[in-house]
Design a protein around this motif. Structure first.
Motif, PDB file in Angstrom:
ATOM      1  N   ARG A  12      27.394 -29.693  18.559  1.00  0.00           N
ATOM      2  CA  ARG A  12      27.521 -29.338  19.980  1.00  0.00           C
ATOM      3  C   ARG A  12      27.857 -27.859  20.157  1.00  0.00           C
ATOM      4  O   ARG A  12      28.611 -27.477  21.035  1.00  0.00           O
ATOM      5  N   SER A  13      27.252 -27.060  19.307  1.00  0.00           N
ATOM      6  CA  SER A  13      27.481 -25.618  19.389  1.00  0.00           C
ATOM      7  C   SER A  13      26.203 -24.909  19.812  1.00  0.00           C
ATOM      8  O   SER A  13      25.107 -25.402  19.601  1.00  0.00           O
ATOM      9  N   ARG A  14      26.385 -23.752  20.400  1.00  0.00           N
ATOM     10  CA  ARG A  14      25.276 -22.961  20.925  1.00  0.00           C
ATOM     11  C   ARG A  14      25.321 -21.589  20.279  1.00  0.00           C
ATOM     12  O   ARG A  14      26.389 -21.021  20.095  1.00  0.00           O
ATOM     13  N   ALA A  15      24.116 -21.082  19.937  1.00  0.00           N
ATOM     14  CA  ALA A  15      24.049 -19.754  19.328  1.00  0.00           C
ATOM     15  C   ALA A  15      22.816 -19.032  19.843  1.00  0.00           C
ATOM     16  O   ALA A  15      21.743 -19.615  19.958  1.00  0.00           O
ATOM     17  N   ILE A  16      22.987 -17.767  20.181  1.00  0.00           N
ATOM     18  CA  ILE A  16      21.857 -16.924  20.576  1.00  0.00           C
ATOM     19  C   ILE A  16      21.247 -16.383  19.287  1.00  0.00           C
ATOM     20  O   ILE A  16      21.933 -15.751  18.486  1.00  0.00           O
ATOM     21  N   ILE A  17      19.945 -16.650  19.092  1.00  0.00           N
ATOM     22  CA  ILE A  17      19.314 -16.205  17.846  1.00  0.00           C
ATOM     23  C   ILE A  17      18.441 -14.974  18.028  1.00  0.00           C
ATOM     24  O   ILE A  17      18.008 -14.383  17.055  1.00  0.00           O
ATOM     25  N   SER A  18      18.173 -14.599  19.267  1.00  0.00           N
ATOM     26  CA  SER A  18      17.416 -13.366  19.499  1.00  0.00           C
ATOM     27  C   SER A  18      18.397 -12.258  19.855  1.00  0.00           C
ATOM     28  O   SER A  18      19.377 -12.493  20.550  1.00  0.00           O
ATOM     29  N   PRO A  19      18.156 -11.060  19.378  1.00  0.00           N
ATOM     30  CA  PRO A  19      19.089  -9.972  19.680  1.00  0.00           C
ATOM     31  C   PRO A  19      19.041  -9.596  21.155  1.00  0.00           C
ATOM     32  O   PRO A  19      18.032  -9.801  21.831  1.00  0.00           O
ATOM     33  N   ASP A  20      20.150  -9.076  21.633  1.00  0.00           N
ATOM     34  CA  ASP A  20      20.232  -8.650  23.025  1.00  0.00           C
ATOM     35  C   ASP A  20      19.496  -7.317  23.175  1.00  0.00           C
ATOM     36  O   ASP A  20      20.034  -6.259  22.883  1.00  0.00           O
ATOM     37  N   THR A  21      18.245  -7.397  23.595  1.00  0.00           N
ATOM     38  CA  THR A  21      17.419  -6.194  23.704  1.00  0.00           C
ATOM     39  C   THR A  21      17.015  -5.888  25.139  1.00  0.00           C
ATOM     40  O   THR A  21      16.225  -5.003  25.374  1.00  0.00           O
ATOM     41  N   ASN A  22      17.551  -6.640  26.084  1.00  0.00           N
ATOM     42  CA  ASN A  22      17.186  -6.476  27.495  1.00  0.00           C
ATOM     43  C   ASN A  22      15.691  -6.594  27.717  1.00  0.00           C
ATOM     44  O   ASN A  22      15.128  -5.936  28.579  1.00  0.00           O
ATOM     45  N   SER A  23      15.038  -7.411  26.914  1.00  0.00           N
ATOM     46  CA  SER A  23      13.598  -7.596  27.065  1.00  0.00           C
ATOM     47  C   SER A  23      13.290  -9.073  27.261  1.00  0.00           C
ATOM     48  O   SER A  23      13.997  -9.937  26.747  1.00  0.00           O
ATOM     49  N   PRO A  24      12.221  -9.365  28.004  1.00  0.00           N
ATOM     50  CA  PRO A  24      11.823 -10.765  28.192  1.00  0.00           C
ATOM     51  C   PRO A  24      11.390 -11.406  26.879  1.00  0.00           C
ATOM     52  O   PRO A  24      10.711 -10.786  26.068  1.00  0.00           O
ATOM     53  N   LYS A  25      11.820 -12.632  26.692  1.00  0.00           N
ATOM     54  CA  LYS A  25      11.431 -13.433  25.537  1.00  0.00           C
ATOM     55  C   LYS A  25      10.919 -14.759  26.072  1.00  0.00           C
ATOM     56  O   LYS A  25      11.427 -15.260  27.058  1.00  0.00           O
ATOM     57  N   SER A  26       9.909 -15.328  25.408  1.00  0.00           N
ATOM     58  CA  SER A  26       9.351 -16.573  25.920  1.00  0.00           C
ATOM     59  C   SER A  26       8.686 -17.366  24.815  1.00  0.00           C
ATOM     60  O   SER A  26       8.570 -16.906  23.688  1.00  0.00           O
ATOM     61  N   SER A  27       8.249 -18.548  25.164  1.00  0.00           N
ATOM     62  CA  SER A  27       7.451 -19.416  24.313  1.00  0.00           C
ATOM     63  C   SER A  27       8.113 -19.753  22.979  1.00  0.00           C
ATOM     64  O   SER A  27       7.487 -19.666  21.924  1.00  0.00           O
ATOM     65  N   PHE A  54      12.640 -16.286  13.386  1.00  0.00           N
ATOM     66  CA  PHE A  54      14.022 -16.285  12.913  1.00  0.00           C
ATOM     67  C   PHE A  54      14.193 -17.440  11.948  1.00  0.00           C
ATOM     68  O   PHE A  54      13.892 -18.588  12.283  1.00  0.00           O
ATOM     69  N   ASP A  55      14.657 -17.138  10.731  1.00  0.00           N
ATOM     70  CA  ASP A  55      14.929 -18.154   9.725  1.00  0.00           C
ATOM     71  C   ASP A  55      16.402 -18.532   9.855  1.00  0.00           C
ATOM     72  O   ASP A  55      17.288 -17.712   9.605  1.00  0.00           O
ATOM     73  N   LEU A  56      16.653 -19.780  10.267  1.00  0.00           N
ATOM     74  CA  LEU A  56      18.023 -20.220  10.509  1.00  0.00           C
ATOM     75  C   LEU A  56      18.840 -20.310   9.215  1.00  0.00           C
ATOM     76  O   LEU A  56      20.049 -20.099   9.240  1.00  0.00           O
ATOM     77  N   THR A  57      18.186 -20.611   8.105  1.00  0.00           N
ATOM     78  CA  THR A  57      18.883 -20.705   6.824  1.00  0.00           C
ATOM     79  C   THR A  57      19.308 -19.328   6.334  1.00  0.00           C
ATOM     80  O   THR A  57      20.457 -19.117   5.931  1.00  0.00           O
ATOM     81  N   GLU A  58      18.380 -18.378   6.375  1.00  0.00           N
ATOM     82  CA  GLU A  58      18.668 -17.015   5.914  1.00  0.00           C
ATOM     83  C   GLU A  58      19.392 -16.183   6.967  1.00  0.00           C
ATOM     84  O   GLU A  58      19.906 -15.111   6.668  1.00  0.00           O
ATOM     85  N   GLU A  59      19.376 -16.659   8.216  1.00  0.00           N
ATOM     86  CA  GLU A  59      19.906 -15.902   9.359  1.00  0.00           C
ATOM     87  C   GLU A  59      19.272 -14.520   9.416  1.00  0.00           C
ATOM     88  O   GLU A  59      19.924 -13.500   9.587  1.00  0.00           O
ATOM     89  N   GLN A  60      17.944 -14.532   9.303  1.00  0.00           N
ATOM     90  CA  GLN A  60      17.165 -13.285   9.253  1.00  0.00           C
ATOM     91  C   GLN A  60      16.018 -13.352  10.255  1.00  0.00           C
ATOM     92  O   GLN A  60      15.350 -14.377  10.375  1.00  0.00           O
ATOM     93  N   GLU A  61      15.791 -12.243  10.955  1.00  0.00           N
ATOM     94  CA  GLU A  61      14.686 -12.144  11.909  1.00  0.00           C
ATOM     95  C   GLU A  61      13.549 -11.340  11.285  1.00  0.00           C
ATOM     96  O   GLU A  61      13.786 -10.373  10.563  1.00  0.00           O
ATOM     97  N   TYR A  62      12.308 -11.751  11.589  1.00  0.00           N
ATOM     98  CA  TYR A  62      11.116 -11.067  11.095  1.00  0.00           C
ATOM     99  C   TYR A  62      10.171 -10.792  12.261  1.00  0.00           C
ATOM    100  O   TYR A  62       9.937 -11.668  13.097  1.00  0.00           O
ATOM    101  N   ARG A  63       9.606  -9.608  12.284  1.00  0.00           N
ATOM    102  CA  ARG A  63       8.570  -9.260  13.260  1.00  0.00           C
ATOM    103  C   ARG A  63       7.226  -9.609  12.632  1.00  0.00           C
ATOM    104  O   ARG A  63       6.864  -9.067  11.591  1.00  0.00           O
TER     105      ARG A  63
END
Length: 181
Positions: A12-27, A54-63
Motif C-alpha cells: 500500500r505504498s506509492r512511489a513516483i518513478i518519473s523524475p520531476d521535469t515539469n514535462s507532460p508524461k503519458s501512456s 524504468f526498471d523497478l528492480t535496478e531502480e534505473q531509468e533509460y531513454r
C-alpha cells in the motif's frame, strides 16, 4: 506536472518513478518489473516526446528514443519488448535485452495518433481500424473496421476485445486470433 506513479497493492505504498521535469508524461505501460511511458522533457515543441523505460528492480531509468524520430505517442510493453507509434513514421519495436530498435513492416497505417498494445508476439494497433501484426509469422490482419474507441481495446492470449460503433450504438466485440504460418 504530470508524473508516472507506481502503487504497490501489497505494501500500500506509492512511489513516483518519473523524475520531476515539469514535462507532460503519458501512456504508461507496465510488465513485470519494467514501466514504459512517453515523456516530453526533451521536446523541441509541446508534441515531440520520447519513450522512457524504468526498471523497478535496478531502480534505473533509460531513454529509449531520441529527437531524431517523430513524436512518440502510445506505448506498450510486454516481456523484453516495447512497442510505440512514431507519429507519421509507423510502429516501432524495441528489444530491451538486445538493445535493438526496428520498424514494423506494416501496410495498414496512416499518419495519425495510433493506439498500440503488445501481448506476447502480437502487436495490436488502431488507426480507425483494429489491426494485428504477428511478430513470429510477419503476418498482418485487419480485425475490425471503424472501431469506436481503441482506448477500450485489449489483447490477451489469442483474444481481442474492443468496442465498435454502428448506427450510434456501441457494441462490445470479442474475437479469437488465428494465424496460419
Amino acid at each position: 506536472t504530470e508524473d508516472i506513479v507506481m502503487y504497490d497493492c501489497l505494501t500500500r505504498s506509492r512511489a513516483i518513478i518519473s523524475p520531476d521535469t515539469n514535462s507532460p508524461k503519458s501512456s504508461p505501460s507496465i510488465f513485470m518489473n519494467k514501466v514504459a511511458w512517453t515523456d516530453n522533457r526533451n521536446a523541441i515543441n509541446a508534441i515531440n516526446g520520447d519513450v522512457y523505460l524504468f526498471d523497478l528492480t535496478e531502480e534505473q531509468e533509460y531513454r529509449i528514443t531520441d529527437q531524431t524520430t517523430p513524436s512518440e505517442c502510445y506505448v506498450s510493453t510486454y516481456g523484453d519488448q516495447i512497442v510505440w507509434e512514431a507519429q507519421g513514421d509507423g510502429l516501432f519495436l524495441y528489444n530491451i535485452n538486445a538493445n535493438t530498435k526496428s520498424q514494423l513492416p506494416i501496410d495498414n497505417y496512416f499518419v495519425a495518433w495510433s493506439y498500440v498494445k503488445i501481448y506476447e508476439n502480437k502487436v495490436m494497433w488502431y488507426t480507425g481500424n483494429m489491426c494485428i501484426y504477428d511478430l513470429d509469422s510477419n503476418q498482418e490482419i485487419t480485425l475490425f473496421n471503424n472501431v469506436y474507441s481503441a482506448n477500450q481495446a485489449s489483447i490477451y492470449e489469442n483474444m481481442v476485445a474492443c468496442s465498435r460503433n454502428f448506427n450510434e450504438r456501441v457494441d462490445i466485440y470479442l474475437t479469437r486470433l488465428v494465424f496460419i504460418p
